[in-house]
Design a protein around this motif. Sequence first.
Motif, short mmCIF file in Angstrom:
data_model
loop_
_atom_site.label_atom_id
_atom_site.label_comp_id
_atom_site.label_asym_id
_atom_site.label_seq_id
_atom_site.Cartn_x
_atom_site.Cartn_y
_atom_site.Cartn_z
N ILE A 99 7.13 6.95 -14.17
CA ILE A 99 8.15 7.79 -13.58
C ILE A 99 7.67 7.99 -12.14
CG2 ILE A 99 9.29 10.03 -13.62
CD1 ILE A 99 8.53 10.17 -16.64
N HIS A 100 8.48 7.62 -11.18
CA HIS A 100 7.99 7.63 -9.80
C HIS A 100 9.10 7.97 -8.83
CE1 HIS A 100 9.96 3.80 -8.83
NE2 HIS A 100 9.55 3.35 -10.02
N GLY A 101 8.73 8.18 -7.58
CA GLY A 101 9.69 8.45 -6.53
C GLY A 101 10.26 7.17 -5.96
N THR A 102 11.16 7.33 -5.02
CA THR A 102 11.69 6.18 -4.29
C THR A 102 12.11 6.62 -2.90
OG1 THR A 102 13.31 4.38 -4.23
CG2 THR A 102 14.03 6.45 -5.21
N PRO B 218 0.83 -1.21 0.00
CA PRO B 218 0.00 0.00 0.00
C PRO B 218 0.86 1.26 0.00
CG PRO B 218 0.10 -0.95 2.20
CD PRO B 218 0.84 -1.89 1.30
N PRO B 219 0.24 2.44 -0.22
CA PRO B 219 1.01 3.68 -0.14
C PRO B 219 1.67 3.82 1.23
CG PRO B 219 -1.18 4.09 -1.03
CD PRO B 219 -1.17 2.67 -0.55
N GLY B 220 2.84 4.44 1.26
CA GLY B 220 3.54 4.63 2.52
C GLY B 220 5.04 4.47 2.36
N PRO B 221 5.77 4.48 3.47
CA PRO B 221 7.24 4.49 3.42
C PRO B 221 7.87 3.22 2.85
CG PRO B 221 6.47 4.31 5.68
CD PRO B 221 5.26 4.58 4.84
N ASP B 222 7.14 2.11 2.81
CA ASP B 222 7.70 0.88 2.25
C ASP B 222 7.37 0.71 0.77
OD1 ASP B 222 8.75 0.13 4.73
OD2 ASP B 222 6.84 -0.75 5.34
N ASN B 223 6.65 1.67 0.20
CA ASN B 223 6.22 1.52 -1.18
C ASN B 223 7.36 1.82 -2.15
OD1 ASN B 223 4.98 2.20 -3.80
ND2 ASN B 223 3.10 1.82 -2.68
N PRO B 224 7.67 0.91 -3.08
CA PRO B 224 8.76 1.14 -4.03
C PRO B 224 8.53 2.32 -4.97
CG PRO B 224 8.07 -1.17 -4.05
CD PRO B 224 7.08 -0.42 -3.22
N LEU B 225 7.28 2.80 -5.08
CA LEU B 225 6.99 3.92 -5.99
C LEU B 225 7.09 5.28 -5.30
CD1 LEU B 225 3.97 2.53 -8.05
CD2 LEU B 225 6.42 2.26 -8.44
N GLY B 226 7.51 5.30 -4.03
CA GLY B 226 7.70 6.56 -3.35
C GLY B 226 6.40 7.32 -3.12
N THR B 227 6.49 8.65 -3.17
CA THR B 227 5.35 9.49 -2.79
C THR B 227 4.45 9.91 -3.94
OG1 THR B 227 6.75 11.45 -2.97
CG2 THR B 227 6.58 10.43 -0.78
N ARG B 228 4.91 9.80 -5.19
CA ARG B 228 4.10 10.16 -6.36
C ARG B 228 4.49 9.26 -7.52
NH1 ARG B 228 2.73 12.90 -2.72
NH2 ARG B 228 2.26 15.12 -2.61
N ALA B 229 3.56 9.09 -8.47
CA ALA B 229 3.87 8.32 -9.68
C ALA B 229 3.15 8.94 -10.87
CB ALA B 229 3.43 6.86 -9.51
N LEU B 230 3.86 8.97 -11.99
CA LEU B 230 3.30 9.40 -13.28
C LEU B 230 3.26 8.18 -14.18
CD1 LEU B 230 5.42 12.67 -13.65
CD2 LEU B 230 3.03 12.52 -12.91
N HIS B 231 2.06 7.68 -14.47
CA HIS B 231 1.91 6.49 -15.30
C HIS B 231 2.06 6.87 -16.77
CE1 HIS B 231 -0.08 3.79 -12.19
NE2 HIS B 231 0.11 4.94 -11.56
N LEU B 232 2.80 6.07 -17.50
CA LEU B 232 3.00 6.29 -18.93
C LEU B 232 2.03 5.44 -19.73
CD1 LEU B 232 6.92 6.31 -18.94
CD2 LEU B 232 5.33 8.25 -18.65
N TYR C 192 14.27 11.08 -6.77
CA TYR C 192 14.13 11.38 -5.35
C TYR C 192 12.69 11.82 -5.10
CZ TYR C 192 19.27 11.53 -4.92
OH TYR C 192 20.60 11.22 -4.92
N ASN C 193 12.15 11.51 -3.93
CA ASN C 193 10.76 11.88 -3.64
C ASN C 193 10.51 13.38 -3.79
OD1 ASN C 193 9.47 9.40 -3.18
ND2 ASN C 193 10.26 9.29 -1.10
N GLU C 194 11.45 14.22 -3.34
CA GLU C 194 11.23 15.67 -3.46
C GLU C 194 11.20 16.10 -4.93
OE1 GLU C 194 15.63 15.28 -2.00
OE2 GLU C 194 13.74 14.21 -1.74
N HIS C 195 11.93 15.39 -5.79
CA HIS C 195 11.92 15.74 -7.21
C HIS C 195 10.65 15.26 -7.91
CE1 HIS C 195 16.60 16.12 -7.22
NE2 HIS C 195 15.99 17.17 -6.70
N ILE C 196 10.18 14.05 -7.59
CA ILE C 196 8.94 13.58 -8.23
C ILE C 196 7.77 14.44 -7.76
CG2 ILE C 196 8.34 11.80 -6.53
CD1 ILE C 196 7.76 11.64 -10.35
#
Length: 200
Positions: free
Chosen positions: A159-162, A138-152, A180-184
């Motif tokens: 393109i996602h955070g980590t 689920p969403p949260g600190p263990d999620n491999p997609l980080g805090t945001r994701a842009l689906h292609l 980086y999460n701050e960049h995504i």
Amino acid sequence: MTTSTSKTVGRRAFLAGSAAMLGAPALAQSVNGDGTVEIERDISKIVRRNVSSFRSLDWRPYFSNLNNGAILVDTTSRALHYWSEDRSTYKLYPTSVPLTEDLTRRGRTRIVLKDPEPDWRPTPSMKQRNPEWPDYVPPGPDNPLGTRALHLSWTYYRIHGTHDTRKIGRRSSNGCIGLYNEHIEQLYELANVGTQVLLI
């Protein structure tokens, strides 16, 4: 007199040693002969990282227009470039890229979905390679997609955070482009559904 002489010698030795250490990366690059990579020692292996190719670019060689904005992902320099439609904003971010060539997809696509709280399910091929992985995170600190994701528009590609910042600048993903999460989070606010994307 002996004390001041030893202090002078000690200071000179320190300054000479410091200068040698500062000069070492340049020397190491020229000995390497490549000039565009640095060698980073990891605990388990040596990782080659591209350094000098991480530079600003103009959008024109890659896109015929900036309608809806444009994202260029350079998998060689491991950099993501973003240009806004009105040309007022340009961003350059370091990325993670796919582990291997067979996991790397290149070409033109676009953003089809912006996910503010991504959850994650491994693809069937990921699960086959890594059966021990969970079926769902689920969403949260263990999620491999980080805090945001842009689906292609390509299935499973994002393109996602980590949360694992060690991955940025490396070949470390199963096909996606990581930031980086701050960049995504910045890119998420800038990019739109329909933003054109080119991976080279």
